[in-house]
Motif scaffolding. Sequence first.
Motif, mmCIF file in Angstrom:
data_model
loop_
_atom_site.group_PDB
_atom_site.id
_atom_site.type_symbol
_atom_site.label_atom_id
_atom_site.label_comp_id
_atom_site.label_asym_id
_atom_site.label_seq_id
_atom_site.Cartn_x
_atom_site.Cartn_y
_atom_site.Cartn_z
ATOM 1 N N GLU A 170 6.243 -7.973 7.628
ATOM 2 C CA GLU A 170 6.303 -9.014 8.443
ATOM 3 C C GLU A 170 7.994 -9.590 8.973
ATOM 4 O O GLU A 170 9.049 -9.064 8.496
ATOM 5 C CB GLU A 170 6.222 -10.457 7.648
ATOM 6 C CG GLU A 170 4.724 -10.619 7.331
ATOM 7 C CD GLU A 170 4.159 -11.774 6.944
ATOM 8 O OE1 GLU A 170 3.775 -12.588 7.735
ATOM 9 O OE2 GLU A 170 4.276 -12.129 5.658
ATOM 10 N N PRO A 171 8.421 -10.123 10.118
ATOM 11 C CA PRO A 171 9.621 -10.510 10.642
ATOM 12 C C PRO A 171 10.256 -11.111 9.659
ATOM 13 O O PRO A 171 9.941 -12.005 8.742
ATOM 14 C CB PRO A 171 9.249 -11.104 11.793
ATOM 15 C CG PRO A 171 7.910 -11.150 12.005
ATOM 16 C CD PRO A 171 7.196 -10.805 11.104
ATOM 17 N N GLN A 172 11.984 -11.006 9.780
ATOM 18 C CA GLN A 172 12.579 -11.534 8.760
ATOM 19 C C GLN A 172 12.619 -12.907 8.545
ATOM 20 O O GLN A 172 12.696 -13.425 7.320
ATOM 21 C CB GLN A 172 14.187 -11.240 9.161
ATOM 22 C CG GLN A 172 15.115 -11.629 7.971
ATOM 23 C CD GLN A 172 14.635 -10.444 6.979
ATOM 24 O OE1 GLN A 172 14.390 -9.381 6.615
ATOM 25 N NE2 GLN A 172 14.910 -11.595 5.683
ATOM 26 N N ASP A 173 12.157 -13.671 9.749
ATOM 27 C CA ASP A 173 12.139 -15.326 9.276
ATOM 28 C C ASP A 173 10.959 -15.483 8.698
ATOM 29 O O ASP A 173 10.818 -16.785 8.414
ATOM 30 C CB ASP A 173 12.174 -15.768 10.950
ATOM 31 C CG ASP A 173 11.179 -15.661 11.834
ATOM 32 O OD1 ASP A 173 10.717 -14.331 11.551
ATOM 33 O OD2 ASP A 173 10.807 -16.360 12.578
ATOM 34 N N TYR A 174 10.145 -14.616 8.161
ATOM 35 C CA TYR A 174 8.646 -14.841 7.436
ATOM 36 C C TYR A 174 9.111 -14.697 5.870
ATOM 37 O O TYR A 174 8.400 -14.807 5.024
ATOM 38 C CB TYR A 174 7.627 -14.286 7.794
ATOM 39 C CG TYR A 174 6.877 -14.755 8.928
ATOM 40 C CD1 TYR A 174 5.765 -15.495 8.770
ATOM 41 C CD2 TYR A 174 7.721 -14.795 10.354
ATOM 42 C CE1 TYR A 174 4.882 -16.128 9.838
ATOM 43 C CE2 TYR A 174 6.765 -15.364 11.476
ATOM 44 C CZ TYR A 174 5.613 -15.753 11.155
ATOM 45 O OH TYR A 174 5.191 -16.716 12.143
ATOM 46 N N HIS A 175 10.513 -14.309 5.701
ATOM 47 C CA HIS A 175 10.949 -14.013 4.441
ATOM 48 C C HIS A 175 11.882 -15.233 4.040
ATOM 49 O O HIS A 175 12.617 -15.772 4.480
ATOM 50 C CB HIS A 175 11.628 -12.486 4.262
ATOM 51 C CG HIS A 175 10.823 -11.495 4.482
ATOM 52 N ND1 HIS A 175 10.256 -10.766 3.472
ATOM 53 C CD2 HIS A 175 10.049 -11.047 5.437
ATOM 54 C CE1 HIS A 175 9.487 -9.600 4.026
ATOM 55 N NE2 HIS A 175 9.494 -9.897 5.341
ATOM 56 N N ALA A 176 11.619 -15.515 2.759
ATOM 57 C CA ALA A 176 12.548 -16.649 1.925
ATOM 58 C C ALA A 176 13.022 -16.080 0.927
ATOM 59 O O ALA A 176 12.420 -15.306 -0.012
ATOM 60 C CB ALA A 176 11.705 -17.974 1.681
#
Length: 195
Positions: A170-176
């Motif tokens: 997934e794109p980086q902004d979907y990683h926390a």
Amino acid sequence: MRVLAALLLIVGAVAAVGFARHEDRIDQQDQLAAIASVLAGRKVAVHCPGFLGSLVDVHGEAGRVQFDAAGRPADHTDLAPDTCKALRHLDRVDFRCIGRGDCGFEQFNSAWAAHTLAHESFHLRGFEDEGITECYALQNTAFVAERLGVPANQAEALQAWVYEKGYPNEPQDYHAAGCFNGGPLDLRPNSNVFP
């Protein structure tokens, strides 16, 4: 006169099929809304497009929730036609292939649809940040799958599979940053199982 009668019969049959499909879509939306409401912590709705809406869907997203300028989510999510179709038939998908390691696109697409409903439900709960929303959704994909008729053991395997195969891509902004076992976004910190 026979041509008119035949035409009326065809129109009546098409109308009956259309009405039956409409009723099926309403029933499905109600079922999905009940699941989403549990995860959202409030009464929400789920919209699946009708036949015409399916033909003109150009959003390219599996699902979406609108937020207003103050950061408040809408009271519904709009799911893509393919997401709704996959969720409608989720109980018919044999996820035992996960244990064998021979699942294909159909199974992953179906698993991702369950994950999408979980994801959009956490947006409806008020989480606008994609990474946090995704982390919570990854931990509740099995809940959605079970509620849609997938046996519990397969639902748990499905959730782990989505985390293992889907999340890294997934794109980086979907990683926390806190999305790991025992991390600040772990909804079950007393368990060694994650997601």
